[in-house]
Write a protein that holds these residues in place. Structure first.
Motif, mmCIF file in Angstrom:
data_model
loop_
_atom_site.group_PDB
_atom_site.id
_atom_site.type_symbol
_atom_site.label_atom_id
_atom_site.label_comp_id
_atom_site.label_asym_id
_atom_site.label_seq_id
_atom_site.Cartn_x
_atom_site.Cartn_y
_atom_site.Cartn_z
ATOM 1 N N CYS A 38 0.789 -1.310 -0.015
ATOM 2 C CA CYS A 38 -0.067 -0.019 0.114
ATOM 3 C C CYS A 38 0.763 1.266 0.178
ATOM 4 O O CYS A 38 0.149 2.321 -0.011
ATOM 5 N N PRO A 86 -5.338 0.587 -0.479
ATOM 6 C CA PRO A 86 -4.802 0.894 -1.679
ATOM 7 C C PRO A 86 -5.921 1.392 -2.612
ATOM 8 O O PRO A 86 -7.274 1.303 -2.076
ATOM 9 N N PRO A 87 -5.957 2.106 -3.619
ATOM 10 C CA PRO A 87 -7.039 2.602 -4.307
ATOM 11 C C PRO A 87 -7.898 1.554 -4.921
ATOM 12 O O PRO A 87 -9.264 1.670 -5.171
ATOM 13 N N GLU A 107 -7.315 -4.604 -7.325
ATOM 14 C CA GLU A 107 -6.671 -4.783 -8.513
ATOM 15 C C GLU A 107 -5.148 -4.186 -8.688
ATOM 16 O O GLU A 107 -4.104 -4.364 -9.119
ATOM 17 N N VAL A 108 -5.285 -2.629 -8.259
ATOM 18 C CA VAL A 108 -4.194 -1.870 -8.096
ATOM 19 C C VAL A 108 -2.921 -2.564 -7.175
ATOM 20 O O VAL A 108 -1.976 -2.636 -7.741
ATOM 21 N N GLU A 144 -1.341 -5.311 -8.878
ATOM 22 C CA GLU A 144 -0.617 -4.803 -10.204
ATOM 23 C C GLU A 144 0.996 -4.308 -9.268
ATOM 24 O O GLU A 144 1.891 -4.722 -9.911
ATOM 25 N N ARG A 145 0.537 -3.778 -8.231
ATOM 26 C CA ARG A 145 1.839 -3.215 -7.622
ATOM 27 C C ARG A 145 2.852 -4.193 -7.041
ATOM 28 O O ARG A 145 4.081 -4.231 -7.254
ATOM 29 N N ASP A 185 -3.573 6.873 -3.302
ATOM 30 C CA ASP A 185 -3.656 6.702 -4.711
ATOM 31 C C ASP A 185 -2.421 7.583 -5.468
ATOM 32 O O ASP A 185 -1.578 7.218 -6.067
#
Ligand code: 5GP
Length: 194
Positions: A15, A122-123, A126-127, A130-131, A167
């Motif tokens: 995060c 996290p936003p 899925e984000v 990906e991170r 974000d």
């Protein structure tokens, strides 16, 4: 001198909590509580800086001595906050930051209900996935496990006083400062303390 606040920060891995806190901790008014853990040091980690690295018997003997304000087992290792340095820094007017997972935060909520609880999210899940994939340090199985753990942790965020969505990093840092400023100006104590 105004007493400092105990600020508990939890966030699922990936995060960006570390990046936010490293910026925040440049200010002298904060003290970062160095936890004890039984996990192995990662490359570049030094004893007494990121963590106090202990063996399981050492950690368990400290549990027996009641030396921890909270402790929990996370992914097979012990993590805990030693009580001793905290009071000293709060009385000196510094805000003490505990960067701990959700079970430890629950214990602090019981023992120190006037602490300030901040969740960093996290936003979107899925984000986060990906991170973690971009970071490239974990296998797909480990990433799947961390994402599942993150989903469990995210479901606990309502138990925190504030939630910062990371974000845009600069906005998240500004949000953190705003929360602390609001806490410094607070008159009415949290419900449990009234
Ligand atoms: P890591 O092994 O990645 O450094 O940390 C794993 C998790 O343990 C993170 O969620 C971190 O916030 C949490 N953690 C670190 N120190 C403590 C602690 O003293 N107590 C508790 N309960 N959790 C901690």
């Amino acid at each position: 001198m105004q007493r400092g606040r105990l600020i508990v920060v939890s966030a699922p891995s990936g995060c960006g909590k570390g990046t936010i806190l490293s910026e925040i901790l440049k200010e002298q008014k904060y003290y970062y509580s160095v936890s004890a853990t039984t996990r192995q040091p990662r490359e570049g980690e030094q004893d007494g800086v990121q963590y106090r690295f202990l063996t399981r018997p050492q950690f368990e003997s400290l549990i027996g001595e009641n030396a921890f304000l909270e402790h929990a087992e996370y992914c097979g290792n012990y993590y805990g906050t030693l009580s001793a340095p905290i009071e000293e820094h709060l009385s000196a007017g510094q805000h003490v930051i505990l960067e701990i997972e959700v079970e430890g935060a629950r214990q602090i909520r019981e023992r120190c209900p006037d602490a300030c609880f901040v969740f960093i999210a996290p936003p979107g899940i899925e984000v986060l996935r990906e991170r973690l994939m971009k970071r490239g340090t974990e296998t797909p199985e480990v990433i799947a496990g961390r994402v599942a753990q993150a989903e469990r942790e995210l479901s606990m965020k309502e138990q925190y006083d504030y939630c910062i969505v990371n974000d845009v990093l600069e906005d998240a840092i500004a949000d953190f400062r705003t929360i602390v400023r609001a806490e410094e100006l607070r008159c009415r104590k949290p419900a449990q303390q009234r």
